[in-house]
Design an enzyme around this catalytic site. Structure first.
Site, PDB file in Angstrom:
ATOM      1  CB  SER A  45      47.692  33.082  46.759  1.00  0.00           C
ATOM      2  OG  SER A  45      47.318  32.795  48.088  1.00  0.00           O
ATOM      3  NE  ARG A  46      46.293  29.457  41.004  1.00  0.00           N
ATOM      4  CZ  ARG A  46      45.886  28.390  41.702  1.00  0.00           C
ATOM      5  NH1 ARG A  46      44.808  28.454  42.445  1.00  0.00           N
ATOM      6  NH2 ARG A  46      46.569  27.268  41.659  1.00  0.00           N
ATOM      7  CG  LEU A  66      49.502  32.943  55.057  1.00  0.00           C
ATOM      8  CD1 LEU A  66      49.778  32.892  56.564  1.00  0.00           C
ATOM      9  CD2 LEU A  66      48.500  31.856  54.668  1.00  0.00           C
ATOM     10  CG  HIS A  67      44.829  36.223  50.749  1.00  0.00           C
ATOM     11  ND1 HIS A  67      43.624  35.836  51.284  1.00  0.00           N
ATOM     12  CD2 HIS A  67      45.104  35.330  49.767  1.00  0.00           C
ATOM     13  CE1 HIS A  67      43.173  34.778  50.644  1.00  0.00           C
ATOM     14  NE2 HIS A  67      44.065  34.429  49.718  1.00  0.00           N
ATOM     15  CG  MET A 102      48.045  25.521  48.749  1.00  0.00           C
ATOM     16  SD  MET A 102      48.083  24.896  47.070  1.00  0.00           S
ATOM     17  CE  MET A 102      47.342  26.234  46.184  1.00  0.00           C
ATOM     18  CD  GLU A 110      30.512  30.356  52.754  1.00  0.00           C
ATOM     19  OE1 GLU A 110      30.249  31.398  52.116  1.00  0.00           O
ATOM     20  OE2 GLU A 110      29.802  29.927  53.678  1.00  0.00           O
ATOM     21  CG  ASP A 133      39.146  27.558  47.170  1.00  0.00           C
ATOM     22  OD1 ASP A 133      39.533  27.535  46.008  1.00  0.00           O
ATOM     23  OD2 ASP A 133      39.631  28.327  48.033  1.00  0.00           O
ATOM     24  CD  GLN A 138      45.992  21.659  46.141  1.00  0.00           C
ATOM     25  OE1 GLN A 138      46.151  21.044  47.196  1.00  0.00           O
ATOM     26  NE2 GLN A 138      45.232  22.741  46.080  1.00  0.00           N
ATOM     27  CG  HIS A 172      45.192  32.373  53.449  1.00  0.00           C
ATOM     28  ND1 HIS A 172      45.853  33.138  52.526  1.00  0.00           N
ATOM     29  CD2 HIS A 172      44.932  31.188  52.841  1.00  0.00           C
ATOM     30  CE1 HIS A 172      45.996  32.442  51.395  1.00  0.00           C
ATOM     31  NE2 HIS A 172      45.443  31.262  51.556  1.00  0.00           N
TER      32      HIS A 172
HETATM   33  P1  AMP Z   1      44.759  28.365  49.517  1.00  0.00           P
HETATM   34  O1  AMP Z   1      45.991  28.831  50.223  1.00  0.00           O
HETATM   35  O2  AMP Z   1      44.377  29.235  48.359  1.00  0.00           O
HETATM   36  O3  AMP Z   1      44.783  26.897  49.211  1.00  0.00           O
HETATM   37  O4  AMP Z   1      43.570  28.551  50.535  1.00  0.00           O
HETATM   38  C1  AMP Z   1      43.624  28.007  51.826  1.00  0.00           C
HETATM   39  C2  AMP Z   1      42.289  28.169  52.485  1.00  0.00           C
HETATM   40  O5  AMP Z   1      41.946  29.557  52.532  1.00  0.00           O
HETATM   41  C3  AMP Z   1      41.167  27.463  51.725  1.00  0.00           C
HETATM   42  O6  AMP Z   1      40.261  26.897  52.666  1.00  0.00           O
HETATM   43  C4  AMP Z   1      40.522  28.598  50.985  1.00  0.00           C
HETATM   44  O7  AMP Z   1      39.162  28.382  50.672  1.00  0.00           O
HETATM   45  C5  AMP Z   1      40.667  29.734  51.965  1.00  0.00           C
HETATM   46  N1  AMP Z   1      40.577  31.021  51.264  1.00  0.00           N
HETATM   47  C6  AMP Z   1      41.295  31.417  50.187  1.00  0.00           C
HETATM   48  N2  AMP Z   1      40.899  32.637  49.782  1.00  0.00           N
HETATM   49  C7  AMP Z   1      39.896  33.015  50.619  1.00  0.00           C
HETATM   50  C8  AMP Z   1      39.058  34.165  50.722  1.00  0.00           C
HETATM   51  N3  AMP Z   1      39.160  35.186  49.896  1.00  0.00           N
HETATM   52  N4  AMP Z   1      38.143  34.201  51.719  1.00  0.00           N
HETATM   53  C9  AMP Z   1      38.014  33.159  52.577  1.00  0.00           C
HETATM   54  N5  AMP Z   1      38.774  32.048  52.536  1.00  0.00           N
HETATM   55  C10 AMP Z   1      39.696  31.970  51.571  1.00  0.00           C
END
Ligand code: AMP
Length: 290
Positions: free
Chosen positions: A192-193, A39-40, A36, A154, A156, A67, A43
């Site tokens: 991201s939150r 990016l950090h 989403m 992992e 999530d 979602q 990601h």
């Molecule tokens: P999001 O943008 O939060 O929907 O996350 C996108 C993908 O990045 C999902 O598969 C998340 O599980 C993964 N993700 C988010 N934060 C982390 C993290 N700290 N470490 C590893 N993967 C992450």
């Protein structure tokens, strides 16, 4: 191909599909990293893992309204497409797919995917419709990008279970690859939150990884009563100022609660809680070394 300094961007499904067709014609493999955005390093770990496993990497950036529940943070979710693109360029990502909500759900959109089983517990219970939104967008992204491999974090953990079941149950033929959670040096899982947290809230949020570490340490020193560990974690979260939504210690596949951890068995501790107005989740593996 990784190592190049360009990222070709697509906002349209048709554009993305055309380049996917070209890649397939060349007989090359595609890895998809759905995100989403904002990016950090979490990601980026997925992107790096994807680069090592496929000829071409597609990153999708789409804040998926389906979602998010009523009253959740869809409107204020952080969006930083240009900065994200720069990060992806630096990593040598080939393709960025960043459609608008209209592009994904415009027209007479009326079909969703309703995952059962593992989707019904924990996050599914607290966020009604969340995993329906996830399953629907993942199915759409898989149909548009037609990846050989798809990478999920992992962080999530329940989402991975939902996606794996989606792929198996609907015969989607995509290999789901998982990547360990990336954390800040002090243990907080990157998210991201986290951008919503004030410095004081961020300090309070550290109670989450601390509660997880304490559970892991207890299992390492022989504790096998998981109900007791759940209670201890809830108490420590509350006393630190986190408002826990749930703490659960579950079977890593069924996500059903484990009351007593058998010798040699593995479980997953799942934590969700609010710090101020920010809802955070985290999880880790617990192993009862015989
Ligand atoms: P999001 O943008 O939060 O929907 O996350 C996108 C993908 O990045 C999902 O598969 C998340 O599980 C993964 N993700 C988010 N934060 C982390 C993290 N700290 N470490 C590893 N993967 C992450």
């Amino acid at each position: 191909m990784v190592g190049e300094t360009r990222v070709e961007s697509f906002a349209s499904k048709a554009g993305m599909r055309a380049v996917v067709a070209d890649v397939k014609r060349l007989g090359k493999t595609i890895a998809l990293v759905p995100t989403m955005g904002s990016l950090h390093e979490g990601h980026l770990a997925l992107v790096k893992a994807a680069s090592e496993r496929a000829d071409f990497v597609v990153v999708s950036i789409f804040v998926n309204p389906l979602q998010f529940g009523q009253g959740e943070d869809f409107d204020r979710y952080p969006r930083s497409l240009e900065a994200d693109r720069d990060q992806l360029r630096a990593l040598g990502v080939d393709f960025l797919f960043s459609p608008s909500v209209e592009e994904m759900y415009g027209g007479r959109f009326q079909t969703t995917v309703v995952p059962g089983g593992v989707a019904e517990r924990w996050e599914g219970e607290r966020r009604p419709g969340h995993f329906e939104g996830v399953a629907t967008v993942v199915m759409k992204l898989f149909n548009i990008v037609r990846p050989d491999l798809a990478f999920f974090g992992e962080k999530d953990f329940q989402q991975i279970a939902v996606v794996k079941n989606l792929v198996a149950d609907l015969d989607m033929g995509v290999k789901v690859v998982t990547v360990p959670t990336v954390r800040d040096a002090d243990g907080l899982a990157k998210s991201s939150r986290n951008a919503y947290l004030t410095p004081e809230e961020r300090r309070v949020a550290l109670a989450i990884p601390r509660a997880i570490d304490a559970a892991r340490a207890a299992v390492d020193s022989g504790e096998r009563d998981m109900l007791e560990l759940v209670e201890r974690a809830l108490t420590s979260l509350r006393s630190s100022g986190v408002d826990p939504d749930y703490v659960a210690i579950v079977d890593p596949v069924s996500l059903e609660p484990v009351d007593t951890l058998a010798e040699g068995a593995t479980a997953r501790i799942l934590v969700a809680g609010a710090v101020g107005t920010t809802r955070l989740i985290d999880n880790a593996e617990l192993v009862a070394h015989a």
